[in-house]
Design an enzyme around this catalytic site. Structure first.
Site, PDB file in Angstrom:
ATOM      1  N   ASP A  90     -11.762   3.433   4.044  1.00  0.00           N
ATOM      2  CA  ASP A  90     -12.251   2.050   4.003  1.00  0.00           C
ATOM      3  C   ASP A  90     -13.784   2.011   3.949  1.00  0.00           C
ATOM      4  O   ASP A  90     -14.366   0.965   3.669  1.00  0.00           O
ATOM      5  CB  ASP A  90     -11.782   1.290   5.264  1.00  0.00           C
ATOM      6  N   LYS A 147       0.847  -1.206   0.000  1.00  0.00           N
ATOM      7  CA  LYS A 147       0.000   0.000   0.000  1.00  0.00           C
ATOM      8  C   LYS A 147       0.881   1.255   0.000  1.00  0.00           C
ATOM      9  O   LYS A 147       0.656   2.183  -0.771  1.00  0.00           O
ATOM     10  CB  LYS A 147      -0.874   0.034   1.263  1.00  0.00           C
ATOM     11  N   GLN A 160      -5.562  -1.058   9.672  1.00  0.00           N
ATOM     12  CA  GLN A 160      -5.535  -2.429   9.157  1.00  0.00           C
ATOM     13  C   GLN A 160      -6.280  -3.366  10.121  1.00  0.00           C
ATOM     14  O   GLN A 160      -5.983  -3.413  11.316  1.00  0.00           O
ATOM     15  CB  GLN A 160      -4.061  -2.863   9.021  1.00  0.00           C
TER      16      GLN A 160
END
Ligand code: NAP
Length: 307
Positions: free
Chosen positions: A123, A56, A100
């Site tokens: 997200d 990422k 995460q």
């Protein structure tokens, strides 16, 4: 095999190119801080998470954005994690924040996610974004599967208006947002789940069939309407054939690829062979960070990269 392959890896590369071009234009034409993505990893003993976070960061920089990585110890307290998120919420150089998941057991995931500024929640898991999406309003949309799948479907079909879509699976992170997005694009949407009666027949009505079940190769060709588009979100690890060696495993989707591909008009291959996997997730994450930056600066949103 008759179906056209919808190649997620190639599609993701195209999305990254579009993001990079837009970021370059933003920098050239506007006096603003370039888009910045902060990724928070707590613990991270899991090698897969580490690889994921690294890629990422690398891809964020490759498209011209700023990457901020925060690696915290596995025993980090909730208070310290919330303090970091608060700092990132208030940092104008950070446009997107991703924590995460999963978090270590002592941390309350809902509390942590809902402490992120919804405008930076790339997200799309914050309860405000879930509510906005559910009521058809502008929101941050979960990256992959939902946003990535929507982009691929729009690319393949053009307009989705009026098509029958069946989403198999009703989870909060995949099935429900996927169904909401398809509804927003004027599909006629059915959500199937473990209690659905005659599920094969329900699936057979679908012009668009999205499998998000978590059951290895459950959907076979005889569930698919001839010519339908099949999006296989599933990632399931199963035992590999004995000739591959003892204890070996392999990944398969929720769809039985060979039989579905005989009937479908178009289909995504199972992950990791180019389907709805990591590359699409990261590409959509970058797209969401760019969108968040544009919104924060009152600029036009990047065309073709939002829901
Ligand atoms: P989940 O939370 O376990 O939800 C699975 C859904 O499938 C539930 O709604 C469940 O119904 C339904 N279901 C289970 N067995 C069924 C059956 N026999 N018939 C019909 N429906 C059934 O899973 P998830 O998090 O949504 O993930 C779904 C799949 O996507 C998994 O394979 C996961 O690994 C994969 N995934 C992929 C990505 C990606 O980037 N490609 C990202 C996230 C997840 P009930 O609600 O009735 O129990």
């Amino acid at each position: 095999m008759t179906a056209t392959i919808i190649d997620g890896k190639a599609f993701a590369a195209g999305v990254r190119e579009k993001v990079a071009a837009h970021v370059a234009r933003l920098k050239e034409e506007n006096d603003i801080t370039p888009p910045g993505l902060a990724v928070v990893l707590v613990g991270g003993e899991d090698p897969a998470s580490q690889v994921y976070v690294r890629s990422k960061g690398k891809q964020t920089v490759e498209v011209g954005m700023n990457s901020y990585e925060h690696k915290l110890d596995a025993d980090t307290s909730e208070q310290d994690l919330l303090a970091l998120i608060s700092k990132l919420n208030n940092d104008p150089a950070v446009h997107g924040i991703l924590v995460q998941l999963p978090l270590p057991g002592h941390l309350n995931e809902d509390l942590v996610i809902n402490s992120i500024d919804p405008a930076k929640d790339v997200d799309g898991f914050h309860i405000s974004n879930v509510g906005l999406l559910g009521t058809g309003q502008k929101s941050m949309v979960p990256c992959t599967p939902p946003l990535g799948c929507l982009m691929m479907l729009r690319d393949h079909h053009g307009s989705l208006s009026g098509l029958n879509a069946v989403v198999v699976g009703r989870s909060n992170i995949v099935g429900k947002p996927m169904a909401n997005l398809l509804l927003r694009d004027s599909c006629t949407v059915t959500i199937a789940h473990s209690r659905t009666k005659n599920i094969e027949e329900v699936c057979k009505q679908a012009d668009i069939l999205v499998a998000a079940v978590g059951r290895a190769e459950m959907i076979t060709g005889d569930w698919v309407k001839p010519g339908a588009t099949v999006i296989d979100v599933g990632i399931n690890r199963i035992d590999a054939p004995p000739e591959k060696g003892e204890g070996k495993t392999r990944l398969v989707g929720d769809c039985h690829f060979d039989s579905c591909a005989e009937v479908a008009g178009a289909i995504t291959p199972p992950v990791p062979g180019g389907g709805v996997g990591g590359p699409m997730t990261i590409a959509c994450l970058l797209a969401n960070t760019l969108t968040a930056c544009c919104r924060a600066n009152g600029l036009a949103e990047p065309e073709g990269l939002t829901a």
